[in-house]
Write an enzyme that holds these catalytic residues in place. Structure first.
Site, mmCIF file in Angstrom:
data_model
loop_
_atom_site.group_PDB
_atom_site.id
_atom_site.type_symbol
_atom_site.label_atom_id
_atom_site.label_comp_id
_atom_site.label_asym_id
_atom_site.label_seq_id
_atom_site.Cartn_x
_atom_site.Cartn_y
_atom_site.Cartn_z
ATOM 1 N N GLU A 190 -2.932 3.273 2.167
ATOM 2 C CA GLU A 190 -2.483 3.857 0.904
ATOM 3 C C GLU A 190 -2.679 5.373 0.903
ATOM 4 O O GLU A 190 -1.808 6.132 0.448
ATOM 5 C CB GLU A 190 -3.245 3.233 -0.277
ATOM 6 N N SER A 192 -10.096 -5.090 3.160
ATOM 7 C CA SER A 192 -9.639 -4.967 1.771
ATOM 8 C C SER A 192 -10.600 -4.055 1.023
ATOM 9 O O SER A 192 -11.737 -4.428 0.725
ATOM 10 C CB SER A 192 -9.607 -6.347 1.104
ATOM 11 N N SER A 207 -6.357 -9.266 -3.557
ATOM 12 C CA SER A 207 -5.342 -9.800 -2.635
ATOM 13 C C SER A 207 -5.671 -11.220 -2.170
ATOM 14 O O SER A 207 -5.169 -11.683 -1.157
ATOM 15 C CB SER A 207 -5.197 -8.867 -1.434
ATOM 16 N N HIS A 232 0.805 -1.224 0.000
ATOM 17 C CA HIS A 232 0.000 0.000 0.000
ATOM 18 C C HIS A 232 0.835 1.270 0.000
ATOM 19 O O HIS A 232 0.304 2.358 -0.200
ATOM 20 C CB HIS A 232 -0.940 0.007 1.207
#
Length: 322
Positions: free
Chosen positions: A136, A232, A277, A84
């Site tokens: 992120e 996520s 992911s 990230h």
């Protein structure tokens, strides 16, 4: 795989393609695996390498130690930065502790960091569309904190102020819903008609591809199961996209054992996909449960082919033969 027409029961699975691992996740997970092979355990990892419970648990079993901040890593030890991305302050903190670092930031996230730095140098106000608290977003904003404002969805546009309406640009977190991001951009443009677009699309190709596949599949589905973790962002978005595109119900699960068989009552068509992911073994587990419950036809819904790969960080690439 058999197609729907071959299903004796008429109960069908629609399997989205593409799904699962993207190039950035593949690279990040392999980075930790290779670091363990090369340096031995423990290898420290700041934050979750990718947002997936199974991946984190598997790497922990192999000797990875996940920490929240670099000050939890012993002086001089090896630390991997997650896919990230991290801010310059995190790099500085690692250097102050003499940590050896391997940066597994996804190259597509790095691109957004470079954009933030470039537009900050040119003294733009940067409107970063993303979710507050997401790693992120923290990493990107940290590149130019005095120039970046977070815009968390269309409803937060009213609170945005800028210094010069002719020098405003929007950037975005790479894992957002394409549709919601464009709604936010549309609201921003109403407020700031001279708003500049990023030099290239920030939302990652894999995020977009997975959403497009779900949109194609969802109208035909009584139920869409998304395999992925609650933290996520791109997996959570897939549930939202499925429901907006016409699925009657949609659930996010990490493991097949979390499925409630009551979800299948009265259901003829189940869509299955997974976040960027998510290893494929977890999807196979879901397919096995569905097939054991009479869903014996499997039909692939393919909307794109993905061939992109990223090289490992240079510290882990094989030495070139001389």
């Amino acid at each position: 795989m058999s197609s729907a027409e071959n299903s004796p029961s008429g109960k069908t699975i629609l399997l989205a393609e593409p799904r699962g691992y993207c190039a950035g996740v593949d690279r990040a997970v392999e980075t930790v695996e290779k670091a363990l092979e090369k340096h031995g355990a423990p290898v420290y990892v700041r934050k979750e390498i990718v947002h997936n419970r199974h991946v984190v648990e598997t790497l922990t079993d192999r000797g990875a130690v996940f920490v929240d901040e670099t000050d939890e890593v012993p002086e001089g030890a090896l630390v991997v930065f997650s896919a990230h991305g991290v801010s310059p302050a995190v790099h500085d903190s690692a250097a102050s502790r003499n940590l050896r670092t391997i940066d597994a930031t996804c190259p597509l996230v790095t691109k957004v960091h470079q954009e933030a730095k470039r537009f900050a140098r040119d003294d733009y106000d940067i409107l970063l569309i993303g979710h507050e608290g997401h790693e992120e977003v923290e990493g990107t904003a940290g590149e130019a904190p005095e120039h970046v404002q977070l815009v968390d969805g269309p409803e937060s546009v009213d609170g945005v102020t800028v210094r010069d309406e002719s020098k405003v640009i929007w950037l975005s977190q790479t894992t957002l819903s394409v549709d919601e991001t464009m709604q936010t951009v549309s609201r921003l443009r109403e407020k700031f008609p001279l708003l500049n677009d990023p030099p290239s699309d920030d939302i990652c190709y894999a995020t977009q591809n997975r959403q497009v596949a779900v949109k194609a599949m969802a109208p035909k589905c009584d139920l869409v199961i998304v395999v992925g973790s609650q933290n996520s962002s791109n997996s959570v978005r897939l549930v939202e996209v499925a429901l907006q595109a016409g699925a009657k119900a949609s659930y996010l699960i990490d493991y097949a054992r979390e499925m409630d068989l009551a979800w299948l009552e009265g259901v003829q068509t189940v869509g299955v996909t997974s976040g960027a992911s998510v290893p494929e073994v977890l999807v196979r587990g879901v397919l096995e449960v569905l097939q054991a419950n009479g869903f014996d036809g499997v039909e692939k819904v393919t909307t794109a082919e993905e061939t992109l790969t990223f090289a490992l960080p240079r510290e882990l690439r094989p030495a070139r033969a001389t």
